[in-house]
Design a protein around this motif. Structure first.
Motif, PDB file in Angstrom:
ATOM      1  N   TRP A  14     -10.948  -3.258 -15.286  1.00  0.00           N
ATOM      2  CA  TRP A  14     -10.149  -1.916 -15.276  1.00  0.00           C
ATOM      3  C   TRP A  14      -9.052  -2.071 -14.671  1.00  0.00           C
ATOM      4  N   LEU A  15      -8.747  -2.603 -13.434  1.00  0.00           N
ATOM      5  CA  LEU A  15      -7.478  -2.846 -12.901  1.00  0.00           C
ATOM      6  C   LEU A  15      -6.574  -3.887 -13.480  1.00  0.00           C
ATOM      7  N   GLY A  16      -7.293  -4.987 -13.388  1.00  0.00           N
ATOM      8  CA  GLY A  16      -6.680  -6.382 -13.579  1.00  0.00           C
ATOM      9  C   GLY A  16      -5.995  -6.479 -15.098  1.00  0.00           C
ATOM     10  N   ARG A  17      -6.844  -5.808 -15.898  1.00  0.00           N
ATOM     11  CA  ARG A  17      -6.262  -5.826 -17.300  1.00  0.00           C
ATOM     12  C   ARG A  17      -5.178  -4.812 -17.452  1.00  0.00           C
ATOM     13  N   ALA A  18      -4.956  -3.683 -16.859  1.00  0.00           N
ATOM     14  CA  ALA A  18      -3.915  -2.966 -16.996  1.00  0.00           C
ATOM     15  C   ALA A  18      -2.729  -3.369 -16.396  1.00  0.00           C
ATOM     16  N   ILE A  19      -2.882  -4.185 -15.151  1.00  0.00           N
ATOM     17  CA  ILE A  19      -1.801  -4.794 -14.675  1.00  0.00           C
ATOM     18  C   ILE A  19      -1.242  -5.631 -15.386  1.00  0.00           C
ATOM     19  N   CYS A 145       5.849  -2.096 -11.426  1.00  0.00           N
ATOM     20  CA  CYS A 145       5.363  -2.268 -12.908  1.00  0.00           C
ATOM     21  C   CYS A 145       4.402  -1.226 -13.179  1.00  0.00           C
ATOM     22  N   VAL A 146       3.588  -0.973 -12.263  1.00  0.00           N
ATOM     23  CA  VAL A 146       2.413  -0.089 -12.536  1.00  0.00           C
ATOM     24  C   VAL A 146       2.481   1.365 -11.651  1.00  0.00           C
ATOM     25  N   GLY A 147       3.715   1.528 -11.423  1.00  0.00           N
ATOM     26  CA  GLY A 147       4.115   2.921 -10.665  1.00  0.00           C
ATOM     27  C   GLY A 147       4.934   2.881  -9.695  1.00  0.00           C
ATOM     28  N   SER A 148       4.532   3.316  -8.524  1.00  0.00           N
ATOM     29  CA  SER A 148       5.416   3.068  -7.092  1.00  0.00           C
ATOM     30  C   SER A 148       4.729   2.262  -6.237  1.00  0.00           C
TER      31      SER A 148
END
Ligand code: NDP
Ligand code: A1CAB
Length: 258
Positions: A14-19, A145-148
């Motif tokens: 979930w996290l790794g892929r989106a990052i 890259c994924v927000g703040s």
């Protein structure tokens, strides 16, 4: 700095892929500098991104290693990451335990949330060991890259914030469900209750992206009407204490270790 290779263990989750996707989309990492590993061998990344079955091979080929697996999966992980910068996204696994298990002297604990999916995660992070300024800036830019993102003053902040912001959409989802269920109990048709509650959480949340919450409350309380009565009822029941206990309950689990 841009030529370093990043390996993500669990980079199809979930996290790794989106990052990983955000890093590629933003150009922060080129496909040939990104390595992913998992156990199943299943990946939908573009062909340039290497998927490895062997975690040690990923570590050996990477300058920086992200651990994006679940805490219980970490207990089975056997890697030697001595000399590498290891960034852990795992909740409730202390930096000292990660160093002991992987041999890494420099460990960053970071706590994004599910909003990495829409590049709106807030990610606090903390480095243990000799994290040089160049790496500090790199970590900050990676999570931007994924927000703040913010470097926090100590590791306990990560455990506390795991419950506060690591939970991401969980608290708003709970509020939305409570509003929906209570509206239905009060006789509002389900579909209308769902739309009304979603409007509050999503529309209200979007307004708060650029407005101060205290001023917002004061402006609405000034009508001395419906909103004032509803919010006063919440205050009388000490909503802050309820929220505080909820975050503490999560933080205790993170501090205790998983
Ligand atoms: N999801 C969230 O909202 C948040 C999660 N976290 C933390 O992030 C971490 C990851 O969570 P999440 O992305 O949700 O988890 P997922 O279960 O979605 O992803 C885990 C990934 O790890 C892979 N994996 C598991 N074991 C191994 C192994 N031994 N070697 C290589 N790959 C492995 C899995 O793939 P396969 O099965 O193919 O091996 C999968 O791709 C957790 O530790 C969690 O505490 C933190 C904040 C928020
Ligand atoms: O609940 C968990 O343990 C993970 C970490 C924070 C959000 N999800």
């Amino acid at each position: 700095m841009e030529n370093r290779t990043l390996g993500i263990i669990g980079g199809t989750g979930w996290l790794g892929r989106a990052i990983a996707e955000a890093l590629l989309e933003s150009g922060f990492i080129k496909p040939d500098h990104l390595l992913i590993s998992n156990r199943s061998g299943v990946s939908t990344f573009e062909p340039g991104v290497k998927l490895l079955a062997d975690n040690q091979q990923l570590v050996d080929l990477s300058d920086i290693v992200v651990l994006s697996i679940r805490p219980e999966q970490f207990r089975e992980l056997l890697i030697n990451a001595r000399g590498k910068l290891v960034i852990s996204l795992m909740a409730g696994v202390p930096a000292a335990a990660i160093s002991a298990a992987t041999g890494a002297d420099v460990v960053v604990r970071a706590m994004p949330n599910a909003a990495v999916e829409i590049r709106q995660s807030f990610t606090p992070w903390y480095g243990v060991g000799n994290l040089v300024e160049l790496d500090r800036q790199w970590v900050q830019r990676l999570f931007e890259c994924v927000g703040s993102a913010d470097e926090v003053p100590d590791e306990d902040c990560i455990d506390y914030l795991s419950a506060l912001s690591g939970t991401g959409p969980a608290f708003p989802a709970m509020l939305q469900m409570a509003l929906t269920n209570q509206a239905v109990a009060a006789g509002i048709p389900l579909a209308i209750a769902q739309r009304a509650a979603q409007g509050v959480v999503v529309g209200g949340g979007q307004m708060l992206a650029s407005r101060d919450p205290r001023q917002m409350i004061e402006s609405l309380m000034a009508y001395r009407g419906v909103t004032a009565a509803a919010l006063r009822s919440m205050a009388d029941q000490n909503i802050e204490a309820i929220v505080g206990r909820a975050v503490q309950a999560g933080a205790e689990i993170a501090r205790k270790g998983m």
